[in-house]
Design a protein around this motif. Structure first.
Motif, PDB file in Angstrom:
ATOM      1  N   LYS A 112       0.738  -1.130  -0.173  1.00 46.26           N
ATOM      2  CA  LYS A 112      -0.101  -0.108  -0.042  1.00 46.26           C
ATOM      3  C   LYS A 112       0.954   1.297  -0.306  1.00 46.26           C
ATOM      4  O   LYS A 112       0.251   2.271   0.065  1.00 46.26           O
ATOM      5  N   GLY A 113       2.208   1.054   0.031  1.00 47.52           N
ATOM      6  CA  GLY A 113       3.063   2.224  -0.042  1.00 47.52           C
ATOM      7  C   GLY A 113       3.180   2.870   1.431  1.00 47.52           C
ATOM      8  O   GLY A 113       3.686   4.126   1.520  1.00 47.52           O
ATOM      9  N   ILE A 114       2.853   2.085   2.481  1.00 48.69           N
ATOM     10  CA  ILE A 114       2.870   3.031   3.911  1.00 48.69           C
ATOM     11  C   ILE A 114       4.289   2.387   4.169  1.00 48.69           C
ATOM     12  O   ILE A 114       4.765   1.281   4.635  1.00 48.69           O
ATOM     13  N   THR A 115       5.237   3.529   4.724  1.00 55.78           N
ATOM     14  CA  THR A 115       6.492   3.173   5.220  1.00 55.78           C
ATOM     15  C   THR A 115       6.269   3.002   6.878  1.00 55.78           C
ATOM     16  O   THR A 115       5.317   3.436   7.375  1.00 55.78           O
ATOM     17  N   GLU A 116       7.374   2.458   7.400  1.00 59.34           N
ATOM     18  CA  GLU A 116       7.446   2.596   8.620  1.00 59.34           C
ATOM     19  C   GLU A 116       7.170   3.641   9.605  1.00 59.34           C
ATOM     20  O   GLU A 116       6.529   3.764  10.547  1.00 59.34           O
ATOM     21  N   LYS A 117       7.994   4.477   9.106  1.00 56.48           N
ATOM     22  CA  LYS A 117       8.345   5.979   9.847  1.00 56.48           C
ATOM     23  C   LYS A 117       6.730   6.531   9.747  1.00 56.48           C
ATOM     24  O   LYS A 117       6.341   7.026  10.747  1.00 56.48           O
ATOM     25  N   ALA A 118       6.055   6.462   8.619  1.00 57.62           N
ATOM     26  CA  ALA A 118       4.853   7.005   8.508  1.00 57.62           C
ATOM     27  C   ALA A 118       3.776   6.317   9.383  1.00 57.62           C
ATOM     28  O   ALA A 118       2.805   6.826   9.903  1.00 57.62           O
ATOM     29  N   TYR A 119       3.813   5.339   9.333  1.00 53.52           N
ATOM     30  CA  TYR A 119       2.971   4.365   9.882  1.00 53.52           C
ATOM     31  C   TYR A 119       3.080   4.712  11.665  1.00 53.52           C
ATOM     32  O   TYR A 119       1.986   4.847  12.460  1.00 53.52           O
ATOM     33  N   VAL A 120       4.225   4.442  12.156  1.00 48.32           N
ATOM     34  CA  VAL A 120       4.627   5.040  13.594  1.00 48.32           C
ATOM     35  C   VAL A 120       4.034   6.346  14.072  1.00 48.32           C
ATOM     36  O   VAL A 120       3.461   6.396  15.038  1.00 48.32           O
ATOM     37  N   ALA A 121       4.146   7.320  13.140  1.00 45.83           N
ATOM     38  CA  ALA A 121       3.994   8.382  13.397  1.00 45.83           C
ATOM     39  C   ALA A 121       2.410   8.572  13.430  1.00 45.83           C
ATOM     40  O   ALA A 121       1.810   9.200  14.520  1.00 45.83           O
ATOM     41  N   GLN A 122       1.712   7.924  12.480  1.00 44.42           N
ATOM     42  CA  GLN A 122       0.224   7.909  12.612  1.00 44.42           C
ATOM     43  C   GLN A 122      -0.304   7.309  13.695  1.00 44.42           C
ATOM     44  O   GLN A 122      -1.232   7.564  14.499  1.00 44.42           O
ATOM     45  N   CYS A 123       0.232   6.216  13.892  1.00 44.32           N
ATOM     46  CA  CYS A 123      -0.055   5.262  15.106  1.00 44.32           C
ATOM     47  C   CYS A 123       0.004   5.870  16.536  1.00 44.32           C
ATOM     48  O   CYS A 123      -0.901   5.765  17.320  1.00 44.32           O
ATOM     49  N   ARG A 124       1.151   6.683  16.716  1.00 43.76           N
ATOM     50  CA  ARG A 124       1.458   7.200  18.259  1.00 43.76           C
ATOM     51  C   ARG A 124       0.383   8.557  18.293  1.00 43.76           C
ATOM     52  O   ARG A 124      -0.152   8.599  19.443  1.00 43.76           O
ATOM     53  N   THR A 125       0.412   9.376  17.199  1.00 37.54           N
ATOM     54  CA  THR A 125      -0.439  10.546  17.325  1.00 37.54           C
ATOM     55  C   THR A 125      -2.018  10.317  17.089  1.00 37.54           C
ATOM     56  O   THR A 125      -2.739  11.217  17.673  1.00 37.54           O
ATOM     57  N   GLY A 126      -2.459   9.197  16.513  1.00 38.02           N
ATOM     58  CA  GLY A 126      -3.689   8.755  16.279  1.00 38.02           C
ATOM     59  C   GLY A 126      -4.511   8.140  17.369  1.00 38.02           C
ATOM     60  O   GLY A 126      -5.688   7.828  17.192  1.00 38.02           O
ATOM     61  N   GLY A 127      -3.792   7.942  18.422  1.00 37.63           N
ATOM     62  CA  GLY A 127      -4.399   6.992  19.250  1.00 37.63           C
ATOM     63  C   GLY A 127      -4.311   5.532  18.930  1.00 37.63           C
ATOM     64  O   GLY A 127      -3.281   5.062  18.643  1.00 37.63           O
ATOM     65  N   THR A 128      -5.582   4.986  18.842  1.00 47.81           N
ATOM     66  CA  THR A 128      -5.715   3.597  18.516  1.00 47.81           C
ATOM     67  C   THR A 128      -5.602   3.481  17.058  1.00 47.81           C
ATOM     68  O   THR A 128      -6.852   4.090  16.569  1.00 47.81           O
ATOM     69  N   VAL A 129      -4.727   3.012  16.292  1.00 50.65           N
ATOM     70  CA  VAL A 129      -4.894   2.770  14.827  1.00 50.65           C
ATOM     71  C   VAL A 129      -5.057   1.459  14.641  1.00 50.65           C
ATOM     72  O   VAL A 129      -4.315   0.593  14.812  1.00 50.65           O
ATOM     73  N   ALA A 130      -5.911   1.397  13.648  1.00 49.45           N
ATOM     74  CA  ALA A 130      -6.329  -0.221  13.227  1.00 49.45           C
ATOM     75  C   ALA A 130      -5.229  -0.638  12.704  1.00 49.45           C
ATOM     76  O   ALA A 130      -4.663  -0.042  11.811  1.00 49.45           O
ATOM     77  N   ALA A 131      -5.017  -1.932  12.827  1.00 45.30           N
ATOM     78  CA  ALA A 131      -3.758  -2.511  11.974  1.00 45.30           C
ATOM     79  C   ALA A 131      -4.216  -2.751  10.610  1.00 45.30           C
ATOM     80  O   ALA A 131      -5.480  -3.067  10.385  1.00 45.30           O
ATOM     81  N   PRO A 132      -3.454  -2.682   9.767  1.00 43.29           N
ATOM     82  CA  PRO A 132      -3.616  -2.685   8.233  1.00 43.29           C
ATOM     83  C   PRO A 132      -4.318  -4.417   8.006  1.00 43.29           C
ATOM     84  O   PRO A 132      -3.994  -5.277   8.886  1.00 43.29           O
ATOM     85  N   ALA A 133      -5.284  -4.378   7.061  1.00 45.89           N
ATOM     86  CA  ALA A 133      -5.828  -5.425   6.743  1.00 45.89           C
ATOM     87  C   ALA A 133      -4.866  -6.356   6.426  1.00 45.89           C
ATOM     88  O   ALA A 133      -3.877  -6.293   5.693  1.00 45.89           O
TER      89      ALA A 133
END
Length: 235
Positions: A112-133
């Protein structure tokens, strides 16, 4: 009287020596208030209120933990380390937990083009981030094409017996090529057209295919007055 005076003096002296210890011992309430004033620090260190009060009273007022304002640098460092290791407040996740989530679904995230850095940033700032399907199962491989049928063997197949209108009745005339070969041994087997009195060799289309005929040795065919077809060569 003199002995009584001496005894009284001793009792007074002992009482006087024990007064500082009594005066210095704190009450349960005072110790509880001290613990509650430093509740967060004490809980971070694992010191319960009951244990603190027991130690506070037994130590004669020596405070087990300093007030937050006067806490030594070592305590501040330990507290920061504890806060870092403790789970974040609310639903916020640690960077390590977010990285583990991303790596658990690495293939799907990369697709899906989601990098590890971008995922971690979204996961930490967005509270509970749903795991990718979970990645979808790859489509089934297309069926392999059916193998081409094997070519027929190179050996010469025996030609079917002619559909003769009448069964051969002459001497040395046979309905099958195998019967004629037994008689001819090393001689040439021909197909004799009994109507036209012409015989044909095995490499030509009329061999075994005329309406009336028989398999014969070439010598027998010529002896009975048959001749070879003019457009055919002797094998």
């Amino acid at each position: 009287m003199r002995a009584v005076a001496i005894i009284c003096s001793a009792v007074v002296g002992v009482s006087f020596l024990s007064l500082p210890a009594v005066a210095q011992q704190k009450t349960v309430k005072a110790c509880q208030e001290e613990w509650r004033a430093n509740k967060d620090a004490n809980q971070a260190k694992g010191i319960t209120e009951k244990a603190y009060v027991t130690q506070c009273r037994a130590a004669g007022g020596a405070a087990p933990a300093a007030a937050p304002a006067a806490a030594p640098a070592a305590s501040s460092t330990a507290q920061k380390k504890t806060e870092t290791m403790a789970a974040p407040a609310g639903n916020q996740k640690t960077a390590k937990a977010c990285r583990d989530e991303w790596r658990a679904n690495k293939d799907a995230n990369q697709a899906k083009g989601i990098t590890e850095k971008a995922y971690v940033a979204q996961c930490r700032t967005g509270g509970t981030v749903a795991a990718p399907a979970a990645p979808m199962a790859p489509p089934p491989a297309p069926p392999k094409p059916a193998a081409a049928p094997a070519p027929p063997p190179a050996t010469t197949m025996a030609k079917p017996a002619p559909t003769a209108q009448t069964t051969p009745t002459g001497a040395n005339q046979y309905t099958t090529e195998a019967q004629a070969k037994i008689r001819c041994i090393s001689g040439t087997v021909v197909w004799a057209n009994l109507n036209s009195k012409i015989y044909h060799f095995s490499s030509y289309k009329d061999y075994g295919n005329t309406k009336s005929g028989a398999y014969m040795c070439e010598t027998d065919a010529t002896a009975q007055g048959l001749r070879a077809a003019k457009n055919e060569k002797h094998p």
